[in-house]
Enzyme design. Sequence first.
Site, PDB file in Angstrom:
ATOM      1  CB  CYS A   8      44.205 -61.195  -2.315  1.00  0.00           C
ATOM      2  SG  CYS A   8      45.145 -59.762  -2.829  1.00  0.00           S
ATOM      3  N   GLY A  34      39.032 -58.532   0.216  1.00  0.00           N
ATOM      4  CA  GLY A  34      39.408 -57.716  -0.930  1.00  0.00           C
ATOM      5  C   GLY A  34      38.201 -57.146  -1.611  1.00  0.00           C
ATOM      6  CG  ASN A 116      46.177 -64.085   0.491  1.00  0.00           C
ATOM      7  OD1 ASN A 116      45.840 -64.750   1.469  1.00  0.00           O
ATOM      8  ND2 ASN A 116      46.443 -62.802   0.593  1.00  0.00           N
ATOM      9  N   GLY A 117      49.172 -62.845  -0.764  1.00  0.00           N
ATOM     10  CA  GLY A 117      50.459 -62.711  -0.088  1.00  0.00           C
ATOM     11  C   GLY A 117      51.280 -61.637  -0.758  1.00  0.00           C
ATOM     12  CE1 TYR A 261      39.766 -55.063  10.703  1.00  0.00           C
ATOM     13  CE2 TYR A 261      41.295 -55.673   8.964  1.00  0.00           C
ATOM     14  CZ  TYR A 261      40.175 -54.981   9.384  1.00  0.00           C
ATOM     15  OH  TYR A 261      39.474 -54.215   8.505  1.00  0.00           O
TER      16      TYR A 261
END
Length: 472
Positions: A8, A34, A116-117, A261
Amino acid sequence: MKDWNEECAVFGVWGDPEAARMCFLGLYAQQHRGQEAAGVALLSEKPDSRSGKLDHKVIKGEGLVADVLGRLRVETEEASAGIGHVRYSTSGKKSSYNIQPIAAKLYNGPVSIAHNGHLTNAHIVKDQLKEKGAIYQGTSDTETILHLIAQSRTDDLVESLKLAMPQVEGAYSLLVLGHNKMAAMRDPWGFRPLSLGVRETQDGKKAWVLASETCAFDLIGAQFVRDIEPGEIWWVDENGTHSAKLDLKRPTKQCVFEHVYFSRPDSIVFGQSVYLARQAMGIELAKEKPVEADVVIPVPDSGVPAALGYSKESGIPFDFGVIRNHYVGRTFIQPSDQLRQFSVKMKLNPQAAVLKGKRVIIIDDSLVRGTTSRQIIRLVKQAGAKEVHFRVASPPTTGPCYYGVDTPKKEDLIACQMSEDEICKAIEADSLAYLSLESLKTSVLKNQTHSKEYSYCQACFDGKYPTEIFEH
Ligand code: AMP
């Protein structure tokens, strides 16, 4: 099933009369992290009639930032602070309860969280909390953080974070909005990025901004200040900014896949330009795995910087041999292989003008399942390429990620199932080669500004997970 909270982006702003617009733009710039859902929690201008505390207005929904937040006219909301979130789509069930920010009215006032995670022990902590009577609405591990904050029973948001967060393990870059402060926090390993910036507001004041990636600062005219450090809690309130460290010492393990990426190339992540890191990967790849050819083409967009690096180093001309339709989402999100194959075709169109009769080197950032590469190679051959040599600007992906990147299970990772020769045959290439781990390391360190030490988690490539993994 993994809990939902993968890949995210977060964004936060404090002290800006245009907070709502900033949240919108900050998320818009990070849309690549996201695409399933987006949301904001804004600090309202009026106090709650009962508690006297400022409340939160939460606006969120499924879809892209421009669709969800644009339709709901978020940018017209009046607020001087807010946090926001975009979420990635993976396989599994959808639930609107999982859309972030997740907000609740707690003992210490309203609290909203954007995360995020991925927490590796969330399901264990969740079971313990449920036994004690906690009520869960969704399946997101972020809800567990909210429960832990609620249980800390302190009136101070930062104190409650200091009590809550040592109880969870794994990856988190968090933004937490309270009624009188906003806090930012990174787990002690520093898996996921989180940067701090500053922006001059319309009335000439200083507003603090936080984002997963610095490309968000560029869009809103903010200056990068520094990264939130692993294990740091940073917060801002009416008395200014503050910082404290969690009492947990861990070696830094930033996610190397952010460079390979995930991040946008125009971001500075972990003190390194993502673009330059990717280009360096291509340069190293050309040194390590050369092959005679007429043209180097990228798999757009993710392979572009590495292909430029490969071309520069090898002297083989760079060209766009496949053209991308930019209005199609990422192919990875398609649940079945068959669908994924079709969406590659929807997204990428080969150009015979560039490919016909040529010996072609295709560069991509990673080879995960092998579906995309096989499809692209077929298309390139159908367009008349004489030979196709596939070069991957990262090592073979052999480990699922437990820290917030949606890498598939081992059985779906082609490098876990086949040898390099077998993969080469399976993707129908004339040759296949990957970047070595050693050269990945060299590439990531090349333009590093923070430290010359290699402090990365590369478990997706070497299977060395820094934390304990609790399978469930
Ligand atoms: P495949 O080998 O078919 O699984 O696809 C690999 C492609 O997916 C590469 O071109 C990457 O750019 C992209 N990719 C790799 N990892 C991820 C990920 N975690 N989420 C989304 N896309 C990814």
